[in-house]
Motif scaffolding. Structure first.
Motif, PDB file in Angstrom:
ATOM      1  N   ILE B  62      52.752  53.161  48.204  1.00  0.00           N
ATOM      2  CA  ILE B  62      54.153  53.098  48.624  1.00  0.00           C
ATOM      3  C   ILE B  62      54.243  52.648  50.080  1.00  0.00           C
ATOM      4  N   MET B  63      53.219  52.995  50.869  1.00  0.00           N
ATOM      5  CA  MET B  63      53.216  52.549  52.264  1.00  0.00           C
ATOM      6  C   MET B  63      52.615  51.159  52.413  1.00  0.00           C
ATOM      7  N   ARG B  64      52.552  50.442  51.320  1.00  0.00           N
ATOM      8  CA  ARG B  64      52.109  49.039  51.321  1.00  0.00           C
ATOM      9  C   ARG B  64      50.633  48.887  51.630  1.00  0.00           C
ATOM     10  N   ASN B  65      49.867  49.936  51.437  1.00  0.00           N
ATOM     11  CA  ASN B  65      48.432  49.823  51.610  1.00  0.00           C
ATOM     12  C   ASN B  65      47.773  49.935  50.242  1.00  0.00           C
ATOM     13  N   ASN B  66      46.476  50.192  50.244  1.00  0.00           N
ATOM     14  CA  ASN B  66      45.748  50.279  49.002  1.00  0.00           C
ATOM     15  C   ASN B  66      44.526  51.142  49.247  1.00  0.00           C
ATOM     16  N   ASP B  67      43.955  51.705  48.200  1.00  0.00           N
ATOM     17  CA  ASP B  67      42.710  52.438  48.383  1.00  0.00           C
ATOM     18  C   ASP B  67      41.763  52.176  47.226  1.00  0.00           C
ATOM     19  N   LEU B  68      40.869  51.232  47.443  1.00  0.00           N
ATOM     20  CA  LEU B  68      39.915  50.891  46.391  1.00  0.00           C
ATOM     21  C   LEU B  68      38.742  51.864  46.339  1.00  0.00           C
ATOM     22  N   SER B  69      38.675  52.786  47.308  1.00  0.00           N
ATOM     23  CA  SER B  69      37.544  53.706  47.317  1.00  0.00           C
ATOM     24  C   SER B  69      37.816  54.950  46.462  1.00  0.00           C
ATOM     25  N   VAL B 127      44.492  51.339  62.996  1.00  0.00           N
ATOM     26  CA  VAL B 127      44.134  51.068  64.389  1.00  0.00           C
ATOM     27  C   VAL B 127      43.361  49.753  64.517  1.00  0.00           C
ATOM     28  N   LEU B 128      42.412  49.542  63.613  1.00  0.00           N
ATOM     29  CA  LEU B 128      41.648  48.287  63.687  1.00  0.00           C
ATOM     30  C   LEU B 128      42.346  47.137  62.958  1.00  0.00           C
ATOM     31  N   HIS B 129      43.410  47.474  62.227  1.00  0.00           N
ATOM     32  CA  HIS B 129      44.194  46.474  61.501  1.00  0.00           C
ATOM     33  C   HIS B 129      43.383  45.676  60.485  1.00  0.00           C
ATOM     34  N   VAL B 130      42.363  46.306  59.893  1.00  0.00           N
ATOM     35  CA  VAL B 130      41.649  45.652  58.799  1.00  0.00           C
ATOM     36  C   VAL B 130      42.537  45.776  57.558  1.00  0.00           C
ATOM     37  N   PRO B 131      42.769  44.685  56.835  1.00  0.00           N
ATOM     38  CA  PRO B 131      43.597  44.791  55.630  1.00  0.00           C
ATOM     39  C   PRO B 131      43.070  45.893  54.706  1.00  0.00           C
ATOM     40  N   ALA B 132      43.985  46.719  54.182  1.00  0.00           N
ATOM     41  CA  ALA B 132      43.594  47.894  53.405  1.00  0.00           C
ATOM     42  C   ALA B 132      42.678  47.539  52.242  1.00  0.00           C
ATOM     43  N   PHE B 133      42.946  46.424  51.631  1.00  0.00           N
ATOM     44  CA  PHE B 133      42.165  45.990  50.474  1.00  0.00           C
ATOM     45  C   PHE B 133      40.677  45.876  50.838  1.00  0.00           C
ATOM     46  N   ILE B 134      40.424  45.239  51.969  1.00  0.00           N
ATOM     47  CA  ILE B 134      39.043  45.012  52.411  1.00  0.00           C
ATOM     48  C   ILE B 134      38.447  46.307  52.982  1.00  0.00           C
TER      49      ILE B 134
END
Lengths: 505, 330
Positions: B62-69, B127-134
């Protein structure tokens, strides 16, 4: 055959909860400019999107060259000779100008029987097109190397290049300089000579009276009337658009500035060509106008004070106390709010309800048992604001994206009113908002100042600053060039300060 | 709009639920055993674990991120739990000198510990702004690696019966009220409250709706992102804890691909990949459709290979139908 190129008859269109168009008709003559005017939310853009095939109509008919037609999608519209210059630009920044102009209809050639894009022809044609329109851009240059106004010119060139018989221009001059507007009007004159019909949407009455042959005015999704442009005047247009007479453009000044509450000192950006060494004071109950041309870095300065941008040096002193503002959260806690310039990008939550949009910044003030939101109190707050600011919305649950620009702006203003800040920075508070809503927003600003709130109002409309502000601070290329107050607040003096460092060019 | 059209709209807008009920009814008629208490229990137990994982990932989505882990975290959590709750006399006990730990303490330790993985995910993204997917793809791989090292690539068995009872037991010994279902239900209620009645929930939807506007409105987006990943990881830990007990033994491969099922379930249930939209009820429906589909096909004797094909088709169709509600009407 009639001399009408296009007729739209009795068009109606509804969206969930909103009747956007009701029985609207419009006739466009060959070789003429037909202006379409109305407040935000009057249905101008919706009508044009119906014509361009972006929306389908619920009822009514579209007659092109005496034949009734159906327009399925934008591609269909283009193939029927209709082109549109959109209000919001839709560029592909990393592709060349030529590719942007011919996107979707690239010229092709065959190499060994395989169809490929003919880049040479595309670039040559683009060069010819741009030359004929007196635009000296290189066809192969990336679009991202152009300024916003140059991109808008390319967008116009694109519309012309389709050889369309009907060209729809939705606020084409919103980011053009006055010289570029002259160029656009030349292009329009040439199109008229070729027998094209132009539908021209704009809020700028002066432009409309200069360029158009006929004017259709809409209000609340309805057709108010169509008149020859030479029979109209400023007042007549405004009265018909708003539906009542506007006697004054600005509310009377009812505030009296008190003692200095905010001292901003030596603000310098971390970026080289941004604002440098800006200091100013703000008084209790004062409306401080901030004037300047595009590139004066007013927005950057305000966003930096609010904690959205980094600064090299600078301090903010509020009521004798130094504030440490590293992020917007800190500024808000200190009683400073910012109504941003970019409503769509940093203001609205389109997919959330009007309620959520109003309450989002002050949720912590509406808690029961410390953790649970007090829905009833929040609804009261929202309804109160909707009423006070006369926000036009089907309900408090309506998604904000379904409201018109002016109403969206009022929702964001009420978000800050709910937070009750002492200092309210408003960056272009009336941009893209119609005359009626503008006056309402001015009234709100004046009332806030009277209550003792201090207001910083950044605006590119000098008339608005002169009409509203107690003092005007002028910036040029990142530096503060002076303050004006009282009788000195006049256009020439503002312009002189605003162009202090750019006179040479 | 005429009546016929209205009914059509109603059917299409609730297609997911209708699909779910219809498939259950049809299979129930064809195979009466489908409605047996054991099978119902099976369905509830399976759905419960998947629901918990989906709830975890939903806040992040919902916060426009993702969690593949997610899946690997579930697997790792199951493995850690198993090593801490083996029977004292089990021959291949991983930690032979471990005293008899209270189950609740293990769960608490697990959820707290996994929150740290969430904090790392959240910080890398915000903080590091790495795309959530990666970023979370990286975490996925790292967690799996650590889990392999931890387990020595060996399956872990000999679980204490008081632990497996949590996952396999039922309230008042009524077969179709498994503890798992009750835990999932309580969690669902908690999450509903969190999403709808708290500042956290409103901020979550606001950030998903427009992150920049959220920041301007004074929301600490970094802290919120970290919290959303923390909560997600804590729930993955809970899911892993339950899943290990349910399976009666674990290995590092447990949980593989669960994140994709959870994302599919959320999306079928109406969580928008563009952020800002999603409800707990919808997520439950989405997950349930998925589990129901699997179980009905099992009952109809469809082989696993074909099950995958059908699952894929259903995901696409369900989302295509559901997304109609959110795509602006033209």
């Amino acid at each position: 055959m009639s001399d009408n190129l296009l007729e739209m008859k009795n068009i109606s269109k509804s969206f969930p909860g909103v009747k956007a168009l009701e029985d609207v008709s419009l006739a466009l003559k060959k070789g003429s400019v037909h202006a379409l005017m109305g407040e935000n939310g009057a249905g101008k853009s919706t009508l044009m999107k119906c014509l361009f095939g972006i929306y389908s109509i619920d009822s009514g008919s579209i007659i092109l060259n005496d034949k009734e037609i159906k327009i399925l999608n934008p591609f269909d519209a283009i193939s029927k000779g209709i082109a549109m210059v959109h209000q919001e630009l839709q560029p592909i920044p990393d592709r060349s100008i030529a590719e942007n102009i011919y996107c979707g209809r690239y010229p092709t050639k065959r190499i060994m029987g395989i169809k490929v894009v003919d880049h040479k022809k595309m670039n040559d044609d683009t060069k010819k097109l741009l030359d004929s329109l007196n635009m000296g851009f290189e066809p192969t240059a990336k679009l991202s190397t152009l300024t916003t106004s140059q991109m808008q010119l390319v967008e116009i060139a694109k519309a012309v290049s389709t050889d369309a018989k009907i060209v729809i221009m939705d606020e084409p001059t919103s980011s053009l300089t006055s010289r570029e507007v002259d160029k656009l009007f030349e292009i329009i004159e040439n199109l008229k000579v070729k027998g094209c019909g132009i539908i021209y949407i704009s809020h700028k009455i002066e432009e409309i009276l200069r360029i158009s042959d006929e004017v259709t005015i809409m209000r609340d999704g309805q057709h108010i009337g169509t008149w020859p442009a030479n029979e109209l005047s400023d007042e007549k247009i405004i009265t018909r658009m708003v539906g009542r007479e506007l006697i004054n453009l600005y509310p009377p000044k009812i505030n009296t500035p008190g003692e200095v509450v905010l001292k901003v000192r030596n603000f310098t950006s971390i970026h080289d060509n941004s604002f440098k060494d800006v200091s100013f004071d703000l008084r209790k109950g004062e409306i401080l106008g901030v004037a300047g041309l595009v590139g004066a870095r007013r927005t950057e300065l305000m966003e930096c004070i609010f904690g959205l941008r980094g600064k090299l040096t600078g301090s903010v002193n509020y009521l004798g106390k130094e504030l440490t503002i590293k992020k917007p959260e800190d500024a808000i806690k200190s009683g400073i709010a910012l109504l941003t310039e970019d409503r769509r990008g940093t203001g609205i939550f389109g997919v959330l309800s009007v309620s959520d949009n109003v309450a989002v910044a002050s949720l912590h003030d509406y808690l029961k048992y410390k953790i649970m939101l007090d829905d009833k109190a929040i609804q009261n707050l929202v309804s109160e604001n909707v009423e006070k600011l006369s926000i036009k919305t089907p309900s408090n649950k309506t998604h904000l994206e379904n409201l018109s620009g002016g109403n969206q702006q009022k929702v964001i203003i009420s978000r800050w009113l709910a937070k009750d800040p002492d200092i309210l920075i408003m960056d272009e508070p009336t941009r893209g908002i119609d005359v009626g809503a503008k006056y309402e927003i001015y009234t709100i600003i004046a009332a806030l100042a009277r209550e003792g709130k201090s207001i910083i109002m950044v605006s590119s409309e000098m008339g608005e600053l002169i009409g509203m502000a107690d003092r005007i601070m002028v910036m040029c290329e990142g530096s503060l060039t002076g303050f004006l107050s009282g009788e000195d607040m006049e256009q020439e003096k503002i312009m002189e300060l605003a162009t202090r460092f750019i006179k040479a060019s | 709009m005429n009546k016929k059209k209205q009914i059509k709209e109603l059917l299409l807008n609730n297609a997911v639920i209708i699909l779910m009920i219809a498939s259950a009814v049809i299979v129930g008629i064809l195979r009466p055993k489908f409605l047996s208490a054991t099978n119902l229990r099976n369905l509830i137990a399976n759905t419960s674990v998947r629901f918990i994982i989906a709830l975890g990932i939903s806040g992040v989505l919902i916060m426009r991120n993702n969690d593949l882990s997610a899946g690997r975290q579930v697997g790792f959590a199951a493995c850690i739990t198993a090593t801490l709750l083996q029977t004292a006399d089990y021959a291949q006990k991983v930690f032979p000198d471990l005293p008899q730990l209270p189950i609740w303490l293990v769960l608490l330790f697990l959820m707290a510990g996994f929150s740290i993985i969430g904090i790392v995910n959240g910080l890398v993204v915000s903080v590091l702004h790495v795309p959530a997917f990666i970023a979370t793809l990286g975490t996925q791989t790292i967690v799996y690696g650590i889990c392999l090292v931890f387990t020595g690539s060996q399956p872990i068995g000999g679980l204490r019966s008081d632990y497996t009872a949590v996952a396999s037991g039922s309230l008042f010994d009524i077969v179709f009220i498994p503890y798992l279902g009750i835990i999932a239900l309580l969690l669902g209620i908690f999450m509903w409250f969190l999403y709808n009645k708290t500042v956290y929930g409103k901020y979550m939807y606001a950030i998903g709706g427009n992150g920049n506007a959220a920041e301007v409105s004074g929301i600490n987006t970094v802290a919120m992102t970290v919290k959303s990943y923390m909560l997600a990881s804590a729930l993955f830990a809970l899911a892993g804890f339950l899943l290990g007990g349910k399976a009666g033994g674990t290995s590092a491969s447990l949980g593989s691909g669960y994140e994709l099922q959870a994302i599919a379930g959320c999306t079928i249930g109406g969580v928008s990949v563009n952020g800002g939209i999603g409800t707990v009820g919808g997520i439950l429906a989405g997950v349930m459709v998925f589990e129901l589909l699997k179980i009905t096909m099992q009952f109809m004797g469809v082989t696993t290979a074909y099950t995958y094909i059908v699952q894929g088709i259903v995901i696409v169709i369900a989302i295509a139908l559901d997304i109609r509600k959110y795509v602006a009407k033209k």
